[in-house]
Design a protein around this motif. Structure first.
Motif, PDB file in Angstrom:
ATOM      1  N   ALA A  88      -5.719  -5.666  -2.211  1.00 51.29           N
ATOM      2  CA  ALA A  88      -5.779  -5.023  -3.534  1.00 51.29           C
ATOM      3  C   ALA A  88      -6.676  -3.790  -3.456  1.00 51.29           C
ATOM      4  O   ALA A  88      -6.410  -2.759  -4.067  1.00 51.29           O
ATOM      5  N   PHE A  89      -7.743  -3.911  -2.669  1.00 54.44           N
ATOM      6  CA  PHE A  89      -8.625  -2.765  -2.493  1.00 54.44           C
ATOM      7  C   PHE A  89      -7.944  -1.612  -1.772  1.00 54.44           C
ATOM      8  O   PHE A  89      -8.091  -0.445  -2.151  1.00 54.44           O
ATOM      9  N   CYS A  90      -7.190  -1.945  -0.732  1.00 51.77           N
ATOM     10  CA  CYS A  90      -6.487  -0.889   0.018  1.00 51.77           C
ATOM     11  C   CYS A  90      -5.554  -0.152  -0.929  1.00 51.77           C
ATOM     12  O   CYS A  90      -5.474   1.078  -0.906  1.00 51.77           O
ATOM     13  N   LYS A  91      -4.866  -0.914  -1.755  1.00 49.84           N
ATOM     14  CA  LYS A  91      -3.920  -0.326  -2.701  1.00 49.84           C
ATOM     15  C   LYS A  91      -4.678   0.619  -3.650  1.00 49.84           C
ATOM     16  O   LYS A  91      -4.228   1.724  -3.949  1.00 49.84           O
ATOM     17  N   LEU A 121       2.428   7.637   6.956  1.00 46.28           N
ATOM     18  CA  LEU A 121       2.499   6.218   7.319  1.00 46.28           C
ATOM     19  C   LEU A 121       1.368   5.831   8.284  1.00 46.28           C
ATOM     20  O   LEU A 121       0.733   4.786   8.143  1.00 46.28           O
ATOM     21  N   ASP A 122       1.099   6.728   9.259  1.00 43.16           N
ATOM     22  CA  ASP A 122       0.047   6.420  10.240  1.00 43.16           C
ATOM     23  C   ASP A 122      -1.312   6.266   9.568  1.00 43.16           C
ATOM     24  O   ASP A 122      -2.128   5.436   9.975  1.00 43.16           O
ATOM     25  N   ASP A 123      -1.551   7.119   8.539  1.00 42.70           N
ATOM     26  CA  ASP A 123      -2.844   7.045   7.847  1.00 42.70           C
ATOM     27  C   ASP A 123      -2.966   5.729   7.074  1.00 42.70           C
ATOM     28  O   ASP A 123      -4.033   5.127   7.021  1.00 42.70           O
ATOM     29  N   ILE A 124      -1.837   5.313   6.479  1.00 44.86           N
ATOM     30  CA  ILE A 124      -1.859   4.034   5.745  1.00 44.86           C
ATOM     31  C   ILE A 124      -2.151   2.897   6.728  1.00 44.86           C
ATOM     32  O   ILE A 124      -2.979   2.021   6.467  1.00 44.86           O
ATOM     33  N   VAL A 174       0.831  -1.208   0.000  1.00 51.28           N
ATOM     34  CA  VAL A 174       0.000   0.000   0.000  1.00 51.28           C
ATOM     35  C   VAL A 174       0.866   1.259   0.000  1.00 51.28           C
ATOM     36  O   VAL A 174       0.565   2.241  -0.694  1.00 51.28           O
ATOM     37  N   GLU A 175       1.968   1.201   0.764  1.00 51.69           N
ATOM     38  CA  GLU A 175       2.883   2.351   0.849  1.00 51.69           C
ATOM     39  C   GLU A 175       3.348   2.777  -0.543  1.00 51.69           C
ATOM     40  O   GLU A 175       3.387   3.952  -0.876  1.00 51.69           O
ATOM     41  N   GLU A 176       3.666   1.767  -1.355  1.00 48.28           N
ATOM     42  CA  GLU A 176       4.204   2.027  -2.673  1.00 48.28           C
ATOM     43  C   GLU A 176       3.183   2.744  -3.569  1.00 48.28           C
ATOM     44  O   GLU A 176       3.539   3.595  -4.378  1.00 48.28           O
TER      45      GLU A 176
END
Ligand code: ATP
Length: 432
Positions: free
Chosen positions: A293-296, A260-263, A251-253
């Motif tokens: 996949a949805f989070c991404k 980062l905290d929000d992710i 997801v970070e990518e």
């Protein structure tokens, strides 16, 4: 049009003359016509069935009882899925009220015991103690367990211009297969459109053309000039995840300007607990991969969502979460889906890929069903055909020997005829 596997499976039911049918996700990957055909077929059968399915419309059509299992407890509700949905909400409300009332009674009884204490009132105190014991053990009302519904929102970046996409005289196909022949469509801001049609008619290809991943052979596919920012959810996106990355890295990518905290917060809301963040994608289950996949997909801001079968592999609570997020989304949504319940919840326009053209229905899915008289006629024809050609299956145990022999012969003939007809006439009429 009628998927070989669905027809072949039905053929098998016929030949085996079962006393019970066990169906595990029977509608996965079938198109709408085939699902409806299967529903008709199963509705004609006089055999008990146990169905596992995430297809809520299918459950609505077939089920007379819903068994919900959660946290090791199962509860049975009479009726179909929609009736279960209402009855469950009512049960939770009543059970919560009863639980609260009992909790108050327990507190009051505890108070009373404390006030009475020992001495002259010890008799009353001990009967209050007995009452308390009964309330806390034999008569204890369990608080109904409610799974935390995750909430998601698609990030938006401003508002697009009025014209989001324009398709003019589109010609497209693969080798000798023509998918679109002078097809036209205009998509405007704020529309929520379902693209429907049988397997292989070109729905996913249409999304790829809109995304610029395929080029028309002739004609135009243009995206609006003003702030049209698409976010594309490909079919089987979960399978395209990099197996060597961890959950967090994936997801970070994809997130451009997220803290980062929000992710981590988003992953938490999607049920990825902190101990899962460093887990490799290769170790995740199918459902977990779909959620990841949805989070991404979720972290990318947009004004246009292009969704290809977004509910595939999602469980019912995740589908509900997605429906809510799409309803809240102010931008434009184009989705390919075979999930009628999902389509009914979210779209205000239906586009059917038919005869290599894009047939427009300026209303929701119910409007499409009303207007699509041809489809309704086909359905009636189909019902009559099934009624006539495929006499109801009676559980084998209820038949005499002679009845079994006669039925077997009759069914073999009827089914072979129906199969030949559905493969030949109907396919030829519609798709060749
Ligand atoms: N790159 C390609 N090369 C050749 N044929 C292709 C290619 N991509 C898709 N096709 C074929 O084009 C047709 C349309 O495919 P598409 O994936 O758009 O169908 P669909 O309507 O989305 O189907 P489904 O409902 O099964 O997802 C299919 O017959 C498919 O096999």
């Amino acid at each position: 049009m009628y998927s070989g596997s669905a027809v072949d499976h039905c053929n098998m039911f016929y030949l085996q003359e079962p006393d019970l049918l066990l169906l595990d996700e029977p509608t996965n990957h079938l198109d709408l016509d085939t699902i409806e055909w299967l529903e008709d077929y199963l509705n004609q059968q006089d055999v008990p069935m146990v169905i596992i399915s995430h297809d809520r419309a299918f459950l609505d059509q077939l089920c007379t009882k819903i068994v919900e299992t959660d946290m090791g407890v199962s509860r049975t509700y009479d009726g179909n899925y929609s009736e279960y949905f209402i009855a469950r909400a009512a049960w939770i409300e009543t059970q919560n009220a009863a639980w609260e009332k009992q909790q108050k009674e327990i507190e009051q009884t505890k108070d009373l015991i404390q006030r009475l204490g020992a001495g002259a009132n010890s008799g009353r105190a001990s009967s209050a103690e007995k009452k308390l014991e009964k309330l806390q053990e034999e008569d204890l009302i369990e608080r109904p367990f409610q799974r935390k519904q995750m909430k998601i929102r698609f990030p938006e970046r401003g508002r697009s211009g009025r014209f989001v996409a324009t398709i003019k005289n589109l010609e497209f196909g693969f080798e000798d297969k023509v998918l679109f022949n002078r097809a036209n469509l205009t998509i405007e801001r704020g529309e929520k459109i379902a693209i429907i049609g049988p397997n292989g008619c070109g729905k996913s290809t249409l999304l790829k053309l809109i995304m610029g991943l395929q080029k028309p052979i002739a004609g135009e596919v243009e995206i609006g000039e003003h702030n049209v920012l698409p976010n594309y959810f490909e079919q089987n996106q979960a399978e395209a995840l990099d197996l060597n990355k961890t959950v967090l890295e994936t997801v970070e990518e994809a997130a451009e300007d997220w803290r980062l905290d929000d992710i981590k917060g988003l992953l938490g809301r999607c049920n990825f607990k902190s101990d899962m963040l460093d887990r490799k994608v290769s170790l995740l289950s199918g459902g977990e991969k779909a959620r990841l996949a949805f989070c991404k997909f979720m972290v990318k801001p947009s004004t246009l969502l292009v969704l290809d079968e977004p509910t595939n592999h999602l469980d019912i609570p995740s589908k509900e979460m997605l429906e809510e997020a799409i309803t809240e989304y102010k931008g434009t949504v184009i989705t390919v889906s075979h999930d009628r319940y999902f389509i009914k919840q979210i779209v205000n326009r239906v586009v059917e890929v038919k005869d290599r053209k894009l047939q427009n229905y300026a209303g929701d899915y119910n409007y499409y069903l009303e207007k699509n008289l041809d489809a309704r006629e086909r359905e009636l024809e189909r019902e009559a055909e099934i009624e006539e050609k495929a006499p109801k299956v009676k559980a084998k145990s209820k038949m005499s020997k002679a009845e079994k022999e006669a039925r077997k012969k009759q069914k073999m003939q009827a089914f072979q005829q129906a199969k030949a007809k559905s493969k030949g006439t109907k396919n030829a009429k519609r798709w060749n």
